[in-house]
Motif scaffolding. Structure first.
Motif, PDB file in Angstrom:
ATOM      1  N   MET A   1       0.755  -1.231  -0.197  1.00  0.00           N
ATOM      2  CA  MET A   1       0.100  -0.149   0.007  1.00  0.00           C
ATOM      3  C   MET A   1       0.787   1.370   0.019  1.00  0.00           C
ATOM      4  SD  MET A   1      -3.331  -0.775   2.742  1.00  0.00           S
ATOM      5  CE  MET A   1      -3.763   0.731   2.610  1.00  0.00           C
ATOM      6  N   SER A   2       0.171   2.225  -0.772  1.00  0.00           N
ATOM      7  CA  SER A   2       1.127   3.370  -0.627  1.00  0.00           C
ATOM      8  C   SER A   2       0.236   4.779  -0.594  1.00  0.00           C
ATOM      9  CB  SER A   2       1.723   3.675  -1.792  1.00  0.00           C
ATOM     10  OG  SER A   2       1.184   3.685  -2.812  1.00  0.00           O
ATOM     11  N   GLY A   3       0.651   5.799  -0.392  1.00  0.00           N
ATOM     12  CA  GLY A   3      -0.167   7.050   0.050  1.00  0.00           C
ATOM     13  C   GLY A   3       0.555   8.085  -0.374  1.00  0.00           C
ATOM     14  N   ARG A   4      -0.200   9.518  -0.514  1.00  0.00           N
ATOM     15  CA  ARG A   4       0.619  10.656  -1.048  1.00  0.00           C
ATOM     16  C   ARG A   4       1.076  11.439   0.000  1.00  0.00           C
ATOM     17  NH1 ARG A   4      -3.038  13.452  -5.413  1.00  0.00           N
ATOM     18  NH2 ARG A   4      -4.460  13.812  -3.571  1.00  0.00           N
ATOM     19  N   ALA A   5       2.499  11.946   0.110  1.00  0.00           N
ATOM     20  CA  ALA A   5       2.696  12.811   1.031  1.00  0.00           C
ATOM     21  C   ALA A   5       2.320  14.003   1.053  1.00  0.00           C
ATOM     22  CB  ALA A   5       4.514  12.690   0.897  1.00  0.00           C
ATOM     23  N   GLY A   6       2.396  14.554   2.484  1.00  0.00           N
ATOM     24  CA  GLY A   6       1.830  15.865   2.702  1.00  0.00           C
ATOM     25  C   GLY A   6       2.956  16.951   2.756  1.00  0.00           C
ATOM     26  N   LYS A   7       2.580  18.046   3.022  1.00  0.00           N
ATOM     27  CA  LYS A   7       3.766  19.197   3.074  1.00  0.00           C
ATOM     28  C   LYS A   7       4.413  19.427   4.412  1.00  0.00           C
ATOM     29  CE  LYS A   7       4.509  23.790   1.429  1.00  0.00           C
ATOM     30  NZ  LYS A   7       3.767  25.004   0.874  1.00  0.00           N
ATOM     31  N   THR A   8       5.635  19.524   4.479  1.00  0.00           N
ATOM     32  CA  THR A   8       6.297  19.811   5.799  1.00  0.00           C
ATOM     33  C   THR A   8       6.148  21.421   5.816  1.00  0.00           C
ATOM     34  OG1 THR A   8       7.892  18.161   5.278  1.00  0.00           O
ATOM     35  CG2 THR A   8       8.372  19.857   6.881  1.00  0.00           C
ATOM     36  N   ARG A   9       5.672  21.852   7.061  1.00  0.00           N
ATOM     37  CA  ARG A   9       5.387  23.317   7.244  1.00  0.00           C
ATOM     38  C   ARG A   9       6.039  23.740   8.441  1.00  0.00           C
ATOM     39  NH1 ARG A   9       0.606  21.053   5.844  1.00  0.00           N
ATOM     40  NH2 ARG A   9      -0.390  21.638   3.864  1.00  0.00           N
ATOM     41  N   ASN A  10       6.522  25.139   8.499  1.00  0.00           N
ATOM     42  CA  ASN A  10       7.101  25.916   9.466  1.00  0.00           C
ATOM     43  C   ASN A  10       5.802  25.927  10.831  1.00  0.00           C
ATOM     44  OD1 ASN A  10       7.866  27.905  11.238  1.00  0.00           O
ATOM     45  ND2 ASN A  10       9.725  27.784  10.332  1.00  0.00           N
ATOM     46  N   ILE A  11       5.987  25.432  11.697  1.00  0.00           N
ATOM     47  CA  ILE A  11       5.075  25.525  12.849  1.00  0.00           C
ATOM     48  C   ILE A  11       4.650  26.711  13.199  1.00  0.00           C
ATOM     49  CG2 ILE A  11       5.411  23.043  13.584  1.00  0.00           C
ATOM     50  CD1 ILE A  11       6.749  24.083  16.109  1.00  0.00           C
ATOM     51  N   PHE A  12       5.665  27.755  13.302  1.00  0.00           N
ATOM     52  CA  PHE A  12       5.414  29.025  13.680  1.00  0.00           C
ATOM     53  C   PHE A  12       4.536  29.815  12.520  1.00  0.00           C
ATOM     54  CE2 PHE A  12       8.620  27.605  16.696  1.00  0.00           C
ATOM     55  CZ  PHE A  12       8.002  27.819  17.768  1.00  0.00           C
ATOM     56  N   LEU A  13       5.125  29.505  11.385  1.00  0.00           N
ATOM     57  CA  LEU A  13       4.388  30.393  10.085  1.00  0.00           C
ATOM     58  C   LEU A  13       2.956  30.068  10.142  1.00  0.00           C
ATOM     59  CD1 LEU A  13       7.082  30.086   7.341  1.00  0.00           C
ATOM     60  CD2 LEU A  13       6.356  32.133   8.546  1.00  0.00           C
ATOM     61  N   VAL A  14       2.711  28.519  10.380  1.00  0.00           N
ATOM     62  CA  VAL A  14       1.314  28.042  10.166  1.00  0.00           C
ATOM     63  C   VAL A  14       0.588  28.722  11.399  1.00  0.00           C
ATOM     64  CG1 VAL A  14       0.178  25.788  10.773  1.00  0.00           C
ATOM     65  CG2 VAL A  14       1.887  25.966   9.247  1.00  0.00           C
ATOM     66  N   TRP A  15       1.025  28.820  12.616  1.00  0.00           N
ATOM     67  CA  TRP A  15       0.153  29.256  13.479  1.00  0.00           C
ATOM     68  C   TRP A  15      -0.022  30.644  13.836  1.00  0.00           C
ATOM     69  CZ3 TRP A  15       2.580  31.418  18.131  1.00  0.00           C
ATOM     70  CH2 TRP A  15       1.630  31.654  19.361  1.00  0.00           C
ATOM     71  N   LEU A  16       1.162  31.553  13.598  1.00  0.00           N
ATOM     72  CA  LEU A  16       1.019  32.905  13.929  1.00  0.00           C
ATOM     73  C   LEU A  16       1.231  33.830  12.600  1.00  0.00           C
ATOM     74  CD1 LEU A  16       0.714  35.042  16.022  1.00  0.00           C
ATOM     75  CD2 LEU A  16       3.462  34.779  16.294  1.00  0.00           C
ATOM     76  N   ILE A  17       2.397  33.437  11.737  1.00  0.00           N
ATOM     77  CA  ILE A  17       2.652  34.487  10.863  1.00  0.00           C
ATOM     78  C   ILE A  17       1.649  34.636   9.633  1.00  0.00           C
ATOM     79  CG2 ILE A  17       4.580  35.340   9.068  1.00  0.00           C
ATOM     80  CD1 ILE A  17       5.152  35.299  12.139  1.00  0.00           C
ATOM     81  N   TRP A  18       1.522  33.491   8.927  1.00  0.00           N
ATOM     82  CA  TRP A  18       0.519  33.429   7.942  1.00  0.00           C
ATOM     83  C   TRP A  18      -0.792  33.860   8.348  1.00  0.00           C
ATOM     84  CZ3 TRP A  18       3.242  34.526   4.201  1.00  0.00           C
ATOM     85  CH2 TRP A  18       4.483  33.759   3.975  1.00  0.00           C
ATOM     86  N   PRO A  19      -1.701  33.224   9.432  1.00  0.00           N
ATOM     87  CA  PRO A  19      -2.794  33.898   9.840  1.00  0.00           C
ATOM     88  C   PRO A  19      -2.869  35.238  10.230  1.00  0.00           C
ATOM     89  CG  PRO A  19      -2.148  31.650  10.919  1.00  0.00           C
ATOM     90  CD  PRO A  19      -1.025  32.245  10.192  1.00  0.00           C
ATOM     91  N   LEU A  20      -1.843  35.816  10.797  1.00  0.00           N
ATOM     92  CA  LEU A  20      -1.744  37.451  10.704  1.00  0.00           C
ATOM     93  C   LEU A  20      -1.666  38.090   9.520  1.00  0.00           C
ATOM     94  CD1 LEU A  20       0.672  37.948  14.004  1.00  0.00           C
ATOM     95  CD2 LEU A  20      -1.752  38.448  13.776  1.00  0.00           C
ATOM     96  N   ILE A  21      -0.957  37.734   8.792  1.00  0.00           N
ATOM     97  CA  ILE A  21      -0.891  38.362   7.468  1.00  0.00           C
ATOM     98  C   ILE A  21      -2.223  38.233   6.754  1.00  0.00           C
ATOM     99  CG2 ILE A  21       0.260  38.484   5.209  1.00  0.00           C
ATOM    100  CD1 ILE A  21       2.800  37.468   6.775  1.00  0.00           C
TER     101      ILE A  21
END
Length: 133
Positions: A1-21
């Motif tokens: 079985m195989s699946g599709r990989a997701g994206k590695t993201r910077n946790i601080f960008l996800v939590w604070l920076i991008w939502p603020l912008i």
């Protein structure tokens, strides 16, 4: 079985920076993508990313749906870890508590997701990866 990989993201960008912008819009996009990645990673994980997003975004009208959705997303991440063949370390209760505490759960959930992608040596987003179970 195989699946599709997701994206590695910077946790601080996800939590604070991008939502603020983006005035909070990125958070909703991230939540949709995380649930879609769970579905695409392992066919056995059943989730409708749109319903999960709606539960988070407009479920406040009924009070309970956002809490259930965040908890279930934590369960999905834990199942993804098992499918990847790594120890299940994502605890949905911790995610739920962090959700209640000023919305800190993206830090935790993205960290747990990143562990999966590190296990696969950070594959290209959408690349096929083997599943352990």
């Amino acid at each position: 079985m195989s699946g599709r990989a997701g994206k590695t993201r910077n946790i601080f960008l996800v939590w604070l920076i991008w939502p603020l912008i983006t005035l909070g819009i990125y958070h909703l996009v991230w939540y949709y993508k995380v649930n879609r990645e769970a579905r695409d990673f392992d066919d056995r994980i059943e989730v409708d990313p749109v319903k999960s997003l709606l539960a988070l975004a407009v479920g406040w009208l009924l009070i309970v749906p956002p809490f259930v959705s965040v908890y279930n997303t934590g369960l999905r991440i834990a199942r993804m870890q098992e499918s990847a063949g790594i120890q299940r370390s994502c605890n949905p209760w911790i995610g739920l508590i962090l959700f209640i505490l000023a919305g800190l759960y993206p830090l935790y959930y993205q960290h747990e997701l990143n562990q999966i992608w590190v296990h696969y040596k950070i594959p290209e987003e959408g690349a096929q990866v083997p599943l352990a179970a």
